[in-house]
Scaffold this active site. Sequence first.
Site, PDB file in Angstrom:
ATOM      1  N   LYS A  51       0.829  -1.215   0.000  1.00 51.70           N
ATOM      2  CA  LYS A  51       0.000   0.000   0.000  1.00 51.70           C
ATOM      3  C   LYS A  51       0.859   1.259   0.000  1.00 51.70           C
ATOM      4  O   LYS A  51       0.605   2.196  -0.760  1.00 51.70           O
ATOM      5  CB  LYS A  51      -0.931  -0.001   1.211  1.00 51.70           C
ATOM      6  CG  LYS A  51      -2.025  -1.049   1.129  1.00 51.70           C
ATOM      7  CD  LYS A  51      -2.841  -1.072   2.407  1.00 51.70           C
ATOM      8  CE  LYS A  51      -3.917  -2.144   2.371  1.00 51.70           C
ATOM      9  NZ  LYS A  51      -4.719  -2.169   3.612  1.00 51.70           N
ATOM     10  N   ALA A  75      -0.721   0.677   6.074  1.00 47.58           N
ATOM     11  CA  ALA A  75      -1.083  -0.212   7.181  1.00 47.58           C
ATOM     12  C   ALA A  75      -2.085  -1.252   6.713  1.00 47.58           C
ATOM     13  O   ALA A  75      -2.865  -1.017   5.788  1.00 47.58           O
ATOM     14  CB  ALA A  75      -1.656   0.582   8.343  1.00 47.58           C
ATOM     15  N   ASP A  76      -2.066  -2.399   7.369  1.00 50.77           N
ATOM     16  CA  ASP A  76      -3.036  -3.448   7.105  1.00 50.77           C
ATOM     17  C   ASP A  76      -3.233  -4.257   8.378  1.00 50.77           C
ATOM     18  O   ASP A  76      -2.272  -4.480   9.124  1.00 50.77           O
ATOM     19  CB  ASP A  76      -2.572  -4.371   5.972  1.00 50.77           C
ATOM     20  CG  ASP A  76      -3.715  -5.215   5.446  1.00 50.77           C
ATOM     21  OD1 ASP A  76      -4.503  -4.699   4.637  1.00 50.77           O
ATOM     22  OD2 ASP A  76      -3.847  -6.385   5.867  1.00 50.77           O
ATOM     23  N   THR A  77      -4.479  -4.687   8.623  1.00 50.93           N
ATOM     24  CA  THR A  77      -4.817  -5.426   9.834  1.00 50.93           C
ATOM     25  C   THR A  77      -5.521  -6.723   9.481  1.00 50.93           C
ATOM     26  O   THR A  77      -6.378  -6.735   8.592  1.00 50.93           O
ATOM     27  CB  THR A  77      -5.741  -4.578  10.740  1.00 50.93           C
ATOM     28  OG1 THR A  77      -5.081  -3.352  11.052  1.00 50.93           O
ATOM     29  CG2 THR A  77      -6.095  -5.307  12.034  1.00 50.93           C
TER      30      THR A  77
END
Length: 192
Positions: A51, A75-77
């Site tokens: 990203k 960011a990624d969750t």
Amino acid sequence: MKRIILASASPRRKELLEQIGVDFEVVISNAPEIITKTDPQQVVEELSRQKAEAVVKQLHGTEGETVCGTIVIGADTVVCKDGEIMGKPRDEADAHRMLCLLAGSTHSVFTGVTVIADGALVKTFSCGTRVHIYPMTQEEIQSYIETGEPMDKAGAYGIQGRFAAWVKGIEGDYNNVVGLPVSALWQVLKAL
């Protein structure tokens, strides 16, 4: 002062950065999410980097834009239970399946963060938090799904919303579960 860009459409990440007083703008990444890893921490690190790098490329290709003097945060969750990595549910049936797995048990939430400054990778890291959930009846699960809240969240729940009624406790960073470990991120940003 460097220009700070959040490479995420998440309103929760936006709120968390605002909460700690960061002046930033949002540029949504157009990158397809390509997962080549199986370890959840490596997955979120990989996706956060994709990203951030995509936004850097978008900025570099925009007339008049430059990546010099710019910090990009990706960011990624994901939620992980018994080896299954759960992103956002595809539909209500998928949300129901996820919530049934999480109810009455403990799972982990991982958020990966990538910081790129002046076009160069500064750091990619991840944080993990254990979340303990009270049992839920089928009626409670269905009622929660009908609120619409689970549909845009990893693991089909938002700890900061109505789902708080079933959160027994956590081990680790609460903000990480919301979607961005801002205290760990701040340590990286203030060093730049």
